[in-house]
Design a protein around this motif. Structure first.
Motif, PDB file in Angstrom:
ATOM      1  N   GLY A 139      10.650  -4.029  -4.361  1.00 41.92           N
ATOM      2  CA  GLY A 139      10.996  -3.287  -5.575  1.00 41.92           C
ATOM      3  C   GLY A 139       9.797  -3.014  -6.456  1.00 41.92           C
ATOM      4  O   GLY A 139       9.769  -2.045  -7.208  1.00 41.92           O
ATOM      5  N   GLY A 140       8.770  -3.867  -6.365  1.00 44.35           N
ATOM      6  CA  GLY A 140       7.583  -3.676  -7.188  1.00 44.35           C
ATOM      7  C   GLY A 140       6.466  -4.594  -6.747  1.00 44.35           C
ATOM      8  O   GLY A 140       6.680  -5.544  -5.986  1.00 44.35           O
ATOM      9  N   PRO A 143      -3.405  -1.840  -9.288  1.00 43.79           N
ATOM     10  CA  PRO A 143      -2.229  -1.096  -9.696  1.00 43.79           C
ATOM     11  C   PRO A 143      -0.992  -1.989  -9.842  1.00 43.79           C
ATOM     12  O   PRO A 143      -0.909  -3.046  -9.247  1.00 43.79           O
ATOM     13  CB  PRO A 143      -2.029  -0.080  -8.570  1.00 43.79           C
ATOM     14  N   VAL A 144      -0.100  -1.503 -10.672  1.00 43.76           N
ATOM     15  CA  VAL A 144       1.227  -2.099 -10.805  1.00 43.76           C
ATOM     16  C   VAL A 144       2.214  -0.958 -10.593  1.00 43.76           C
ATOM     17  O   VAL A 144       2.048   0.121 -11.163  1.00 43.76           O
ATOM     18  CB  VAL A 144       1.431  -2.807 -12.170  1.00 43.76           C
ATOM     19  N   GLU A 201       0.838  -1.208   0.000  1.00 45.88           N
ATOM     20  CA  GLU A 201       0.000   0.000   0.000  1.00 45.88           C
ATOM     21  C   GLU A 201       0.872   1.257   0.000  1.00 45.88           C
ATOM     22  O   GLU A 201       0.581   2.226  -0.696  1.00 45.88           O
ATOM     23  CB  GLU A 201      -0.948   0.009   1.197  1.00 45.88           C
ATOM     24  N   ALA A 202       1.942   1.250   0.794  1.00 49.61           N
ATOM     25  CA  ALA A 202       2.847   2.400   0.845  1.00 49.61           C
ATOM     26  C   ALA A 202       3.523   2.624  -0.514  1.00 49.61           C
ATOM     27  O   ALA A 202       3.681   3.770  -0.956  1.00 49.61           O
ATOM     28  CB  ALA A 202       3.889   2.215   1.943  1.00 49.61           C
ATOM     29  N   LEU A 203       3.899   1.545  -1.191  1.00 47.05           N
ATOM     30  CA  LEU A 203       4.492   1.671  -2.526  1.00 47.05           C
ATOM     31  C   LEU A 203       3.487   2.267  -3.499  1.00 47.05           C
ATOM     32  O   LEU A 203       3.818   3.157  -4.290  1.00 47.05           O
ATOM     33  CB  LEU A 203       4.983   0.312  -3.037  1.00 47.05           C
ATOM     34  N   PHE A 204       2.241   1.800  -3.455  1.00 44.84           N
ATOM     35  CA  PHE A 204       1.219   2.352  -4.346  1.00 44.84           C
ATOM     36  C   PHE A 204       0.964   3.826  -4.031  1.00 44.84           C
ATOM     37  O   PHE A 204       0.805   4.641  -4.941  1.00 44.84           O
ATOM     38  CB  PHE A 204      -0.072   1.543  -4.256  1.00 44.84           C
ATOM     39  N   ALA A 251       0.149   8.466  -5.410  1.00 43.07           N
ATOM     40  CA  ALA A 251      -0.392   9.453  -4.468  1.00 43.07           C
ATOM     41  C   ALA A 251      -1.553   8.841  -3.694  1.00 43.07           C
ATOM     42  O   ALA A 251      -2.275   7.983  -4.209  1.00 43.07           O
ATOM     43  CB  ALA A 251      -0.830  10.733  -5.162  1.00 43.07           C
ATOM     44  N   PRO A 252      -1.735   9.271  -2.467  1.00 40.04           N
ATOM     45  CA  PRO A 252      -2.799   8.695  -1.639  1.00 40.04           C
ATOM     46  C   PRO A 252      -4.198   8.857  -2.230  1.00 40.04           C
ATOM     47  O   PRO A 252      -5.077   8.056  -1.957  1.00 40.04           O
ATOM     48  CB  PRO A 252      -2.672   9.459  -0.313  1.00 40.04           C
ATOM     49  N   GLY A 253      -4.427   9.839  -3.076  1.00 37.07           N
ATOM     50  CA  GLY A 253      -5.733  10.042  -3.689  1.00 37.07           C
ATOM     51  C   GLY A 253      -6.092   9.009  -4.734  1.00 37.07           C
ATOM     52  O   GLY A 253      -7.173   9.054  -5.320  1.00 37.07           O
TER      53      GLY A 253
END
Length: 161
Positions: free
Chosen positions: A57-58, A77-78, A16-19, A24-26
């Motif tokens: 890393g991803g 998301p990726v 979640e932090a990576l995304f 952006a949090p929005g």
């Protein structure tokens, strides 16, 4: 790289932090997130990529959706950590998730993204498939995991139930 593996429950907050960092949090206000609400992701296709030290890393997540009576996968998301971009990690995640999806018997995948980037993985603009507004229709892309999987598939993308 240490390797690619299925996302585990303990990976959740780091992913979640990576995304958030990447989008952006929005990001959760995007229309694609309405398709994910109350629907479990396809756990076997949610992947993380870590280096030898265990640093993320991803990651990629995948959800089931419907277009009329047809089932599809919504990729995304990726994301690849900004310090690891340009190393081919995004391509590795995409190739692996598509290969695994085909191996699990899925026929089609879609995403909202940049056609020049995702075209190299076999994604093409879906003219008769509509994501919820305000999604730009030029960014709605599909990939047939089996030949002809998108033939005759038209309409609005809706939540899987």
């Amino acid at each position: 790289m240490r390797g690619l593996s299925k996302e585990a429950p303990e990976d959740r907050w780091e992913v979640e932090a990576l995304f958030d960092l990447s989008f952006a949090p929005g990001r959760t206000a995007l229309s694609s997130y309405r398709l994910r609400e109350g629907v479990s992701p396809v756990a076997d296709l949610c992947l993380v990529l870590r280096d030898e030290g265990g640093i993320l890393g991803g990651a990629v997540r995948v959800w089931p959706v419907r277009i009329g009576t047809a089932e599809a996968l919504l990729l995304g998301p990726v994301a690849v950590h900004p310090t690891r971009q340009g190393e081919g990690l995004g391509a590795l995640l995409m190739q692996e998730v598509l290969e695994r999806a085909a191996g699990l018997g899925w026929a089609r995948a879609l995403l909202v993204g940049d056609a020049p980037y995702y075209g190299r993985f076999g994604f093409e603009k879906l003219g008769d498939v509509a994501m919820p507004p305000p999604t730009n229709p030029d960014r709605v892309l599909g990939h047939a995991l089996v030949p002809g999987a998108w033939d005759g598939v038209t309409g609005a993308v809706t939540r899987a139930v």
